[in-house]
Enzyme design. Sequence first.
Site, PDB file in Angstrom:
ATOM      1  N   ASP A  91      48.686  -6.145  65.828  1.00 50.16           N
ATOM      2  CA  ASP A  91      50.022  -5.748  65.395  1.00 50.16           C
ATOM      3  C   ASP A  91      50.881  -7.005  65.365  1.00 50.16           C
ATOM      4  O   ASP A  91      50.586  -8.009  66.008  1.00 50.16           O
ATOM      5  CB  ASP A  91      50.601  -4.671  66.333  1.00 50.16           C
ATOM      6  N   SER A  92      51.980  -6.933  64.601  1.00 53.03           N
ATOM      7  CA  SER A  92      52.696  -8.161  64.218  1.00 53.03           C
ATOM      8  C   SER A  92      53.834  -8.536  65.160  1.00 53.03           C
ATOM      9  O   SER A  92      54.417  -9.606  65.018  1.00 53.03           O
ATOM     10  CB  SER A  92      53.275  -7.980  62.805  1.00 53.03           C
ATOM     11  N   GLY A  93      54.156  -7.683  66.116  1.00 54.06           N
ATOM     12  CA  GLY A  93      55.091  -8.069  67.163  1.00 54.06           C
ATOM     13  C   GLY A  93      56.452  -7.418  67.124  1.00 54.06           C
ATOM     14  O   GLY A  93      57.092  -7.248  68.172  1.00 54.06           O
ATOM     15  N   GLY A  94      56.944  -7.043  65.954  1.00 52.33           N
ATOM     16  CA  GLY A  94      58.309  -6.506  65.845  1.00 52.33           C
ATOM     17  C   GLY A  94      58.514  -5.249  66.658  1.00 52.33           C
ATOM     18  O   GLY A  94      59.485  -5.119  67.406  1.00 52.33           O
ATOM     19  N   PHE A  95      57.582  -4.339  66.573  1.00 57.70           N
ATOM     20  CA  PHE A  95      57.719  -3.064  67.294  1.00 57.70           C
ATOM     21  C   PHE A  95      57.741  -3.291  68.801  1.00 57.70           C
ATOM     22  O   PHE A  95      58.583  -2.769  69.523  1.00 57.70           O
ATOM     23  CB  PHE A  95      56.563  -2.132  66.938  1.00 57.70           C
ATOM     24  N   ASP A 145      57.451  -6.468  60.536  1.00 59.48           N
ATOM     25  CA  ASP A 145      58.398  -5.457  60.078  1.00 59.48           C
ATOM     26  C   ASP A 145      59.376  -5.116  61.192  1.00 59.48           C
ATOM     27  O   ASP A 145      59.245  -5.581  62.322  1.00 59.48           O
ATOM     28  CB  ASP A 145      57.641  -4.188  59.662  1.00 59.48           C
ATOM     29  N   GLN A 188      57.998   1.836  55.715  1.00 60.25           N
ATOM     30  CA  GLN A 188      59.048   2.340  56.576  1.00 60.25           C
ATOM     31  C   GLN A 188      59.866   3.365  55.791  1.00 60.25           C
ATOM     32  O   GLN A 188      59.438   3.796  54.707  1.00 60.25           O
ATOM     33  CB  GLN A 188      59.932   1.181  57.079  1.00 60.25           C
ATOM     34  N   GLY A 215      56.873   3.407  61.526  1.00 60.74           N
ATOM     35  CA  GLY A 215      58.109   4.130  61.806  1.00 60.74           C
ATOM     36  C   GLY A 215      57.921   5.527  62.340  1.00 60.74           C
ATOM     37  O   GLY A 215      58.860   6.303  62.446  1.00 60.74           O
ATOM     38  N   ASP A 265      45.621   4.098  66.060  1.00 59.39           N
ATOM     39  CA  ASP A 265      45.465   3.445  67.360  1.00 59.39           C
ATOM     40  C   ASP A 265      46.418   4.118  68.328  1.00 59.39           C
ATOM     41  O   ASP A 265      47.479   4.616  67.914  1.00 59.39           O
ATOM     42  CB  ASP A 265      45.829   1.955  67.267  1.00 59.39           C
ATOM     43  N   CYS A 303      29.558  16.637  77.479  1.00 59.33           N
ATOM     44  CA  CYS A 303      29.838  15.221  77.216  1.00 59.33           C
ATOM     45  C   CYS A 303      28.725  14.350  77.786  1.00 59.33           C
ATOM     46  O   CYS A 303      28.239  14.606  78.895  1.00 59.33           O
ATOM     47  CB  CYS A 303      31.180  14.827  77.828  1.00 59.33           C
ATOM     48  N   CYS A 305      29.000  11.010  78.346  1.00 63.86           N
ATOM     49  CA  CYS A 305      29.500   9.729  78.872  1.00 63.86           C
ATOM     50  C   CYS A 305      29.102   9.581  80.338  1.00 63.86           C
ATOM     51  O   CYS A 305      28.746  10.564  81.008  1.00 63.86           O
ATOM     52  CB  CYS A 305      31.027   9.671  78.721  1.00 63.86           C
ATOM     53  N   CYS A 308      30.687  12.003  82.917  1.00 64.07           N
ATOM     54  CA  CYS A 308      30.253  13.408  82.862  1.00 64.07           C
ATOM     55  C   CYS A 308      28.773  13.561  83.212  1.00 64.07           C
ATOM     56  O   CYS A 308      28.357  14.604  83.720  1.00 64.07           O
ATOM     57  CB  CYS A 308      30.512  13.980  81.475  1.00 64.07           C
ATOM     58  N   HIS A 334      35.458   7.968  79.643  1.00 62.75           N
ATOM     59  CA  HIS A 334      35.318   9.341  79.123  1.00 62.75           C
ATOM     60  C   HIS A 334      36.292   9.582  77.974  1.00 62.75           C
ATOM     61  O   HIS A 334      35.930  10.091  76.897  1.00 62.75           O
ATOM     62  CB  HIS A 334      35.561  10.386  80.222  1.00 62.75           C
TER      63      HIS A 334
HETATM   64  C1  LIG Z   1      55.126   0.460  73.319  1.00 63.16           C
HETATM   65  C2  LIG Z   1      54.106   1.565  73.548  1.00 63.16           C
HETATM   66  C3  LIG Z   1      53.035   1.235  74.569  1.00 63.16           C
HETATM   67  O1  LIG Z   1      53.447   1.838  72.323  1.00 63.16           O
HETATM   68  C4  LIG Z   1      53.402   3.258  72.154  1.00 63.16           C
HETATM   69  C5  LIG Z   1      54.315   3.839  73.206  1.00 63.16           C
HETATM   70  O2  LIG Z   1      54.796   2.769  73.966  1.00 63.16           O
HETATM   71  C6  LIG Z   1      55.438   4.481  72.447  1.00 63.16           C
HETATM   72  C7  LIG Z   1      56.805   4.061  72.829  1.00 63.16           C
HETATM   73  O3  LIG Z   1      57.540   5.311  72.845  1.00 63.16           O
HETATM   74  C8  LIG Z   1      56.660   6.412  72.676  1.00 63.16           C
HETATM   75  C9  LIG Z   1      56.987   7.111  71.368  1.00 63.16           C
HETATM   76  C10 LIG Z   1      56.787   7.315  73.901  1.00 63.16           C
HETATM   77  O4  LIG Z   1      55.337   5.862  72.629  1.00 63.16           O
HETATM   78  O5  LIG Z   1      55.267   4.175  71.062  1.00 63.16           O
HETATM   79  C11 LIG Z   1      54.020   3.546  70.836  1.00 63.16           C
HETATM   80  C12 LIG Z   1      53.195   4.409  69.953  1.00 63.16           C
HETATM   81  N1  LIG Z   1      53.923   4.627  68.703  1.00 63.16           N
HETATM   82  C13 LIG Z   1      54.012   3.642  67.783  1.00 63.16           C
HETATM   83  N2  LIG Z   1      53.405   2.440  67.880  1.00 63.16           N
HETATM   84  C14 LIG Z   1      53.821   1.740  66.774  1.00 63.16           C
HETATM   85  C15 LIG Z   1      53.575   0.427  66.369  1.00 63.16           C
HETATM   86  C16 LIG Z   1      54.196  -0.061  65.201  1.00 63.16           C
HETATM   87  N3  LIG Z   1      53.976  -1.375  64.822  1.00 63.16           N
HETATM   88  C17 LIG Z   1      54.621  -1.868  63.743  1.00 63.16           C
HETATM   89  N4  LIG Z   1      54.411  -3.173  63.390  1.00 63.16           N
HETATM   90  N5  LIG Z   1      55.454  -1.101  62.977  1.00 63.16           N
HETATM   91  C18 LIG Z   1      55.690   0.209  63.274  1.00 63.16           C
HETATM   92  O6  LIG Z   1      56.451   0.874  62.532  1.00 63.16           O
HETATM   93  C19 LIG Z   1      55.041   0.780  64.432  1.00 63.16           C
HETATM   94  C20 LIG Z   1      55.267   2.107  64.819  1.00 63.16           C
HETATM   95  C21 LIG Z   1      54.660   2.575  65.996  1.00 63.16           C
HETATM   96  N6  LIG Z   1      54.747   3.766  66.636  1.00 63.16           N
HETATM   97 ZN   LIG Z   2      32.652  12.491  79.432  1.00 67.20          ZN
END
Ligand SMILES: CC1(C)O[C@H]2[C@@H](O1)[C@@]1(COC(C)(C)O1)O[C@@H]2CNc1nc2cc3nc(N)[nH]c(=O)c3cc2[nH]1
Ligand SMILES: [Zn+2]
Length: 371
Positions: A91-95, A145, A188, A215, A265, A303, A305, A308, A334
């Site tokens: 992943d590219s880091g912005g999120f 992004d 997005q 998004g 993922d 299962c 694994c 199990c 598991h």
């Molecule tokens: C930061 C961490 C570990 O990633 C999980 C989890 O917390 C959390 C934080 O808030 C909840 C919803 C509860 O789940 O959201 C992550 C799983 N949802 C998600 N990952 C993303 C990664 C993304 N990367 C990029 N470059 N652009 C995106 O638009 C994007 C959207 C995404 N949506």
């Molecule tokens: Zn298992």
Amino acid sequence: MSFSFSLNATDGAARTGVISTPRGEIRTPAFMPVGTAATVKAMMPDSVRQTGADILLGNTYHLMLRPTAERIDRLGGLHRFMNWDRPILTDSGGFQVMSLASLRKLTERGVTFKSHIDGSKHEITPERSMEIQKLLGSDIVMAFDECPALPADRERIAESMRLSMRWAQRSRDAFGDRPGHALFGIQQGGLEPDLREESAEKLREIGFEGYAVGGLAVGEGQEAMFGCLDYAPGQLPEDKPRYLMGVGKPDDIVGAVKRGIDMMDCVLPSRSGRTGQAWTRRGQVNLRNARHADDPRPLDEDCTCPACRNYSRAYLHHVVRSQEMIAGMLLTWHNLHYYQELMGGMRDAIADHDFEGFEARFHARRAEGDI
Ligand SMILES: CC1(C)O[C@H]2[C@@H](O1)[C@@]1(COC(C)(C)O1)O[C@@H]2CNc1nc2cc3nc(N)[nH]c(=O)c3cc2[nH]1
Ligand SMILES: [Zn+2]
């Protein structure tokens, strides 16, 4: 050897196929275990492979802070560093900056922020994100992004999407010509069909080897997410992989594949494994629950694994309660094994044109609540 995607069968909007890369093939629909800091937590890389994973995910944000992309490059790249020789998507880091860092400043140029580890100041731009992902040596690079936090008003979502599209162009320009490697664009536009369409058109114009639906999985809930997935994947090129970022629970995954998603993922199977939560074909099992204390049965009779095959619920309950390291190891194994079995089941069902039957059996088996 180049990067390519071939579709083998479709069933409604669901598809199954293969992504070919110089480091190996990825069977789709595919689930990518998350290996954020160059490790899938509590798992040896060979064990991750034994669960059936063809590809795993790394994070620019975490690795640029520690141990830094330059050090990983000096040591031979991320594959060598973490002893995983199959495909890696980063992943590219912005999120992650927006969800983990502090003192963030967003401008047209990029994002500056303070590290959540030691408070040091950093900047990520589309160009720097491409440089980091190249130093890591990842096979599938994500465009840089901005993922707006929901809920947000339409104007904010539109502005953020258009910034991400300008960053997508800069990512493409900075990525350069890298045979065998892929750059994925990220759609997005929040939950607005017209903004999602505008984003998809801009990404098509720029041209990418794959397209992510970004998004989402930011707290909008399954109904709103599925509502968006009823149209968003179809807005993206049908001959390229479609990657839904950050998803999800097993029933999120089945619903996303049904709507045309090829890759996903999520931290859930590994993170919840470390807290004693198991995901099974009959639903969720909380092994902290005292009712398992004397239960000689395996977690899931069907299962295969190691958790199990070789251990009782009573043992898993004991090591979870005692916070023994083996608890996280066994339950992560598991959960990842179950997730990969789910993906394999869907790939076969789509090839047999029986996704509907698969989905009905998936939901019928799931007892309500804890089992
Ligand atoms: C930061 C961490 C570990 O990633 C999980 C989890 O917390 C959390 C934080 O808030 C909840 C919803 C509860 O789940 O959201 C992550 C799983 N949802 C998600 N990952 C993303 C990664 C993304 N990367 C990029 N470059 N652009 C995106 O638009 C994007 C959207 C995404 N949506
Ligand atoms: Zn298992």
